[in-house]
Scaffold this motif. Structure first.
Motif, PDB file in Angstrom:
ATOM      1  N   TRP A 154       9.510  -1.183   5.072  1.00 57.15           N
ATOM      2  CA  TRP A 154       9.834  -0.385   3.893  1.00 57.15           C
ATOM      3  C   TRP A 154       8.728   0.618   3.630  1.00 57.15           C
ATOM      4  N   VAL A 155       9.121   1.862   3.414  1.00 58.86           N
ATOM      5  CA  VAL A 155       8.180   2.948   3.136  1.00 58.86           C
ATOM      6  C   VAL A 155       8.391   3.400   1.697  1.00 58.86           C
ATOM      7  N   GLU A 160       9.849   0.517  -9.986  1.00 59.72           N
ATOM      8  CA  GLU A 160      10.050   1.949 -10.248  1.00 59.72           C
ATOM      9  C   GLU A 160       9.763   2.850  -9.040  1.00 59.72           C
ATOM     10  N   TRP A 161       9.482   2.281  -7.873  1.00 62.39           N
ATOM     11  CA  TRP A 161       9.251   3.055  -6.660  1.00 62.39           C
ATOM     12  C   TRP A 161      10.468   2.959  -5.745  1.00 62.39           C
ATOM     13  N   VAL A 162      10.889   4.099  -5.219  1.00 61.13           N
ATOM     14  CA  VAL A 162      11.989   4.139  -4.248  1.00 61.13           C
ATOM     15  C   VAL A 162      11.392   3.877  -2.880  1.00 61.13           C
ATOM     16  N   GLN A 163      11.968   2.916  -2.183  1.00 60.40           N
ATOM     17  CA  GLN A 163      11.528   2.574  -0.833  1.00 60.40           C
ATOM     18  C   GLN A 163      12.685   2.752   0.131  1.00 60.40           C
ATOM     19  N   VAL A 164      12.368   3.299   1.310  1.00 61.56           N
ATOM     20  CA  VAL A 164      13.355   3.513   2.361  1.00 61.56           C
ATOM     21  C   VAL A 164      13.011   2.596   3.527  1.00 61.56           C
ATOM     22  N   GLY A 165      14.030   1.949   4.059  1.00 57.10           N
ATOM     23  CA  GLY A 165      13.833   1.038   5.185  1.00 57.10           C
ATOM     24  C   GLY A 165      13.889   1.760   6.512  1.00 57.10           C
ATOM     25  N   LEU A 166      12.912   1.479   7.341  1.00 53.90           N
ATOM     26  CA  LEU A 166      12.879   2.020   8.705  1.00 53.90           C
ATOM     27  C   LEU A 166      13.365   0.957   9.659  1.00 53.90           C
TER      28      LEU A 166
END
Length: 116
Positions: free
Chosen positions: A11-12, A109-115
């Protein structure tokens, strides 16, 4: 014998949820060099798809128009106006074409994108 394949995701952390205005897109550069388009809908769902429009090959989906087609959240590319389902990435009018979708979550409150 069946082999088990383990799917791992990293997760980024991309941005705060407040940086995503409802029905607007934001582009983000991931560590692997790929671009994603992030969207937040009025019902606070957050989606991440590739920023690359497969018809024009331009990185413009984050600048597309967000709306819905039959209750399904979509983004219409600013280039050729093709609409993509934000859940699946499938082009609404041409289901043989799609854009990659990314897992997305909001943590503290942070958006995380999965790689992958």
């Amino acid at each position: 014998m069946t082999a088990l394949v383990e799917r791992t995701e990293t997760w980024v952390q991309v941005c705060r949820i407040t940086a995503l205005l409802p029905e607007r897109g934001v582009a983000a550069l991931l560590p692997d060099g790929s671009q994603v388009a992030l969207f937040r809908t009025y019902d606070n769902e957050v989606y991440a798809v590739s920023n690359t429009d497969p018809f024009s090959e331009a990185n413009v989906l984050s600048r597309g128009i967000v709306g819905d087609r039959g209750g399904v959240a979509v983004v219409a590319s600013p280039m050729y106006k093709e609409a993509f389902d934000l859940r699946t990435g499938v082009c609404v009018d041409n289901p043989e074409v799609s854009v990659p979708v990314y897992p997305v979550r909001v943590v503290d409150e942070w958006v995380q994108v999965g790689l992958r």
